[in-house]
Motif scaffolding. Structure first.
Motif, PDB file in Angstrom:
ATOM      1  N   THR A  31       0.798  -1.222   0.000  1.00 10.88           N
ATOM      2  CA  THR A  31       0.000   0.000   0.000  1.00 10.88           C
ATOM      3  C   THR A  31       0.834   1.277   0.000  1.00 10.88           C
ATOM      4  N   PRO A  35       1.831   5.986  -3.057  1.00 11.48           N
ATOM      5  CA  PRO A  35       2.206   7.332  -2.591  1.00 11.48           C
ATOM      6  C   PRO A  35       3.691   7.635  -2.796  1.00 11.48           C
ATOM      7  N   LEU A  63       1.256  12.873   0.569  1.00 13.01           N
ATOM      8  CA  LEU A  63       0.570  12.476   1.797  1.00 13.01           C
ATOM      9  C   LEU A  63      -0.943  12.678   1.665  1.00 13.01           C
ATOM     10  N   ALA A  66      -2.287   9.814  -0.159  1.00 14.65           N
ATOM     11  CA  ALA A  66      -2.316   8.591   0.655  1.00 14.65           C
ATOM     12  C   ALA A  66      -3.461   8.587   1.653  1.00 14.65           C
ATOM     13  N   PHE A  67      -3.733   9.755   2.279  1.00 14.15           N
ATOM     14  CA  PHE A  67      -4.676   9.785   3.391  1.00 14.15           C
ATOM     15  C   PHE A  67      -5.929  10.619   3.132  1.00 14.15           C
ATOM     16  N   GLY A  68      -5.971  11.340   2.015  1.00 19.35           N
ATOM     17  CA  GLY A  68      -7.092  12.235   1.760  1.00 19.35           C
ATOM     18  C   GLY A  68      -7.881  11.917   0.507  1.00 19.35           C
ATOM     19  N   TYR A  71      -8.084   6.338  -2.078  1.00 18.15           N
ATOM     20  CA  TYR A  71      -6.999   5.342  -2.035  1.00 18.15           C
ATOM     21  C   TYR A  71      -6.850   4.795  -0.618  1.00 18.15           C
ATOM     22  N   TRP A  72      -6.992   5.682   0.385  1.00 18.92           N
ATOM     23  CA  TRP A  72      -6.905   5.241   1.786  1.00 18.92           C
ATOM     24  C   TRP A  72      -7.959   4.185   2.083  1.00 18.92           C
ATOM     25  N   VAL A  76      -6.940   0.112   3.026  1.00 19.76           N
ATOM     26  CA  VAL A  76      -7.176  -0.557   4.298  1.00 19.76           C
ATOM     27  C   VAL A  76      -8.105  -1.759   4.166  1.00 19.76           C
ATOM     28  N   THR A 246     -12.324  14.552  -1.654  1.00 20.72           N
ATOM     29  CA  THR A 246     -11.037  15.183  -1.949  1.00 20.72           C
ATOM     30  C   THR A 246     -11.265  16.510  -2.669  1.00 20.72           C
TER      31      THR A 246
END
Length: 305
Positions: A31, A35, A63, A66-68, A71-72, A76, A246
């Motif tokens: 994963t 990113p 970042l 990756a987190f916003g 994709y996050w 997971v 996003t």
């Protein structure tokens, strides 16, 4: 497409059965690739003067990806369809990196072919490399384009190197399809045993008929109020609109400045997004439009540019 399954196949063989393998834990190891490769792409865009972003800005964008983004949510999950997004997004970023300035034509061709073997729409990202190869094959870069200025031998070499990896990959895919379904062009989508089978039989897997619904999910799907006091806001199974998950994507729609490179990348993004928007479902049971993973890397490159 079978590439994610092929990656875990050795572990299944060693363990003796699929039930003995923790597939979620295995694919969690992949994963971080997308990113990290996106950062490498953004840094290369900066070094080739296509982007004026600072190093810190490129880190923040990576970042944020990756987190916003969705994709996050996909990363997971770690299983089935979401694994395709994890592997496919990494290959999309690798393709973008290798295609910029056409510096690595074999790697670009391999990434695109393996991307197609993971997420079918990624195979439509080829316009980017074609344009980059033409630009890299000019005898006098920076001047107005003229066919006489094109080194056709250099261009032909780049295109051949780009196409070489596609031959074994596509050959293996066709053999695999024939071994499974008796048809080299059948990936199994026509054989889906699902509740909305009737609409596939009537309209096909891809059709303009599905465009309105898919655009509604991408652009207008919002949370609604309901449920229990502990969870007052609900998200329907189609997920949230992209501008809700996003908001920074709006920057790619209203750019402050554009260039030919920007427009070619935008065309590439559209070519990848179109099969998703014409597909017979919207992703289903998701936080946001998960099919956007197919073109999210290109959107972030557009934002950087």
């Amino acid at each position: 497409p079978p590439l994610p399954a092929l990656l875990i196949l050795p572990l299944v063989k060693l363990a003796g059965s699929a039930e003995q393998v923790r597939d979620g834990a295995f694919f969690a190891c992949f994963t971080g690739l997308a990113p990290a490769l996106l950062y490498a792409c953004l840094d290369k865009l900066k070094r080739t003067s296509r982007s004026s972003r600072t190093e810190d800005e490129n880190i923040y964008l990576s970042l944020l990806f990756a987190f916003g983004t969705v994709y996050w949510f996909s990363a997971v999950q770690g299983t089935v369809w979401f694994v395709g997004h994890v592997i496919g997004t990494a290959l999309a970023a690798l393709y973008l990196f290798a295609s910029t300035n056409a510096t690595h034509p074999v790697l670009a061709g391999l990434a695109l072919s393996l991307g197609f073997a993971t997420r079918t729409p990624l195979g439509f990202a080829f316009p980017l490399f074609l344009w980059e190869a033409v630009q890299a094959s000019r005898k006098t870069p920076g001047q107005s384009f003229d066919l006489k200025d094109l080194d056709k031998r250099a261009l032909g070499k780049r295109l051949v190197l780009f196409a070489l990896p596609a031959v074994p990959v596509l050959g293996a895919l066709m053999w695999h399809n024939y071994a499974r379904f008796g048809n080299p062009f059948e990936f199994g989508h026509h054989l889906l045993a699902i509740g909305w089978r009737a609409r596939i039989d009537k309209w096909g897997l891809f059709s303009y008929h599905y465009l309105g619904k898919n655009l509604a999910v991408v652009l207008t799907s919002l949370p609604f109020i309901g449920g229990t006091p502990a969870a007052p806001f609900q998200i329907n199974a189609h997920g949230l609109a992209l501008w809700t998950t996003t908001p920074i994507y709006a920057w790619a729609i209203w750019p402050r400045r554009t260039s030919t490179a920007f427009r070619v990348l935008a065309l590439t993004t559209a070519c990848v997004a179109l099969p998703d928007l014409l597909y017979q479902n919207s992703g289903w049971v998701q936080f946001g439009y998960r099919f956007s993973n197919d073109f999210a890397v290109f959107l972030f490159a557009l934002i950087a540019m």
